[in-house]
Design a protein around this motif. Structure first.
Motif, PDB file in Angstrom:
ATOM      1  N   ARG A 182       5.270   5.681   4.920  1.00  0.00           N
ATOM      2  CA  ARG A 182       4.357   5.458   3.807  1.00  0.00           C
ATOM      3  C   ARG A 182       3.910   3.992   3.786  1.00  0.00           C
ATOM      4  O   ARG A 182       4.740   3.085   3.832  1.00  0.00           O
ATOM      5  N   ASN A 183       2.619   3.782   3.769  1.00  0.00           N
ATOM      6  CA  ASN A 183       1.987   2.460   3.775  1.00  0.00           C
ATOM      7  C   ASN A 183       2.243   1.678   5.067  1.00  0.00           C
ATOM      8  O   ASN A 183       2.076   0.466   5.095  1.00  0.00           O
TER       9      ASN A 183
ATOM     10  N   ARG B 270       1.796   1.734   9.614  1.00  0.00           N
ATOM     11  CA  ARG B 270       0.790   2.031  10.629  1.00  0.00           C
ATOM     12  C   ARG B 270       1.443   2.087  11.991  1.00  0.00           C
ATOM     13  O   ARG B 270       2.459   1.410  12.213  1.00  0.00           O
TER      14      ARG B 270
ATOM     15  N   PHE C  67      -2.744   5.266  10.182  1.00  0.00           N
ATOM     16  CA  PHE C  67      -2.290   4.626   8.935  1.00  0.00           C
ATOM     17  C   PHE C  67      -1.783   5.688   7.978  1.00  0.00           C
ATOM     18  O   PHE C  67      -2.341   6.785   7.893  1.00  0.00           O
ATOM     19  N   ASN C  68      -0.750   5.341   7.266  1.00  0.00           N
ATOM     20  CA  ASN C  68      -0.267   6.183   6.171  1.00  0.00           C
ATOM     21  C   ASN C  68      -0.531   5.425   4.872  1.00  0.00           C
ATOM     22  O   ASN C  68       0.078   4.392   4.604  1.00  0.00           O
ATOM     23  N   VAL C  69      -1.477   5.931   4.101  1.00  0.00           N
ATOM     24  CA  VAL C  69      -1.787   5.305   2.816  1.00  0.00           C
ATOM     25  C   VAL C  69      -1.378   6.281   1.726  1.00  0.00           C
ATOM     26  O   VAL C  69      -1.977   7.347   1.584  1.00  0.00           O
ATOM     27  N   ALA C  70      -0.329   5.939   1.024  1.00  0.00           N
ATOM     28  CA  ALA C  70       0.168   6.777  -0.063  1.00  0.00           C
ATOM     29  C   ALA C  70       0.337   8.234   0.399  1.00  0.00           C
ATOM     30  O   ALA C  70      -0.079   9.178  -0.259  1.00  0.00           O
ATOM     31  N   ASP C  71       0.938   8.375   1.603  1.00  0.00           N
ATOM     32  CA  ASP C  71       1.271   9.675   2.199  1.00  0.00           C
ATOM     33  C   ASP C  71       0.070  10.466   2.705  1.00  0.00           C
ATOM     34  O   ASP C  71       0.204  11.646   3.008  1.00  0.00           O
TER      35      ASP C  71
ATOM     36  N   LEU D 293      -4.349  -4.406   5.294  1.00  0.00           N
ATOM     37  CA  LEU D 293      -4.630  -3.142   4.619  1.00  0.00           C
ATOM     38  C   LEU D 293      -4.548  -3.333   3.109  1.00  0.00           C
ATOM     39  O   LEU D 293      -3.587  -3.895   2.589  1.00  0.00           O
ATOM     40  N   GLU D 294      -5.589  -2.863   2.439  1.00  0.00           N
ATOM     41  CA  GLU D 294      -5.606  -2.921   0.975  1.00  0.00           C
ATOM     42  C   GLU D 294      -6.081  -1.569   0.495  1.00  0.00           C
ATOM     43  O   GLU D 294      -7.244  -1.220   0.687  1.00  0.00           O
ATOM     44  N   GLY D 295      -5.191  -0.771  -0.078  1.00  0.00           N
ATOM     45  CA  GLY D 295      -5.567   0.602  -0.382  1.00  0.00           C
ATOM     46  C   GLY D 295      -5.926   1.287   0.912  1.00  0.00           C
ATOM     47  O   GLY D 295      -5.184   1.205   1.879  1.00  0.00           O
ATOM     48  N   ARG D 296      -7.097   1.970   0.953  1.00  0.00           N
ATOM     49  CA  ARG D 296      -7.464   2.565   2.237  1.00  0.00           C
ATOM     50  C   ARG D 296      -8.563   1.762   2.920  1.00  0.00           C
ATOM     51  O   ARG D 296      -9.361   2.279   3.681  1.00  0.00           O
TER      52      ARG D 296
END
Ligand code: FES
Length: 108
Positions: free
Chosen positions: A15-16, A18, A31-35, A56-59
């Motif tokens: 989670r979060n 790469r 990338f894993n952004v919030a699963d 990375l900031e959010g997606r």
């Protein structure tokens, strides 16, 4: 025709996190952004710098070289469609994740 790349457990980012995946002659940044998984070419459409190590900031991923920012979901430059990095959908079959490569996007 589409091809799929099966992702081993070690190729699934936390989670979060790469992970860089080399397959089928491509370097892909996963990338894993919030699963949720997002996959893009690890090559900035501006001048080809690696995006996997970007900020990375959010997606949104920011290229380290000159600071351009791209939406991981669409691949588009933020607030613009002037530049776009190839992005690839991820499919799941049970626990197994696959990156879906579209042959129209320059595969062999
Ligand atoms: S190479 Fe990525 S912003 Fe220039």
């Amino acid at each position: 025709m589409t091809r799929r790349i099966a992702l081993a457990a070690s190729q699934l980012p936390e989670r979060n996190g790469r992970v860089l995946v080399e397959s089928h002659g491509k370097s892909l940044a996963v990338f894993n952004v919030a699963d949720t998984l997002y996959v893009i070419d690890d090559s900035c459409p501006h001048q080809g710098a690696s995006l996997c190590g970007g900020r990375l900031e959010g997606r949104v991923i920011q290229c380290c070289a000159h600071g351009l920012r791209f939406d991981l979901a669409s691949g588009n430059l933020l607030n613009s469609t002037a530049l776009k990095v190839n992005c690839y959908p991820v499919e799941f079959e049970g626990q197994q994740a696959f990156i879906v490569l579209n042959d129209e996007e320059g595969g062999q």
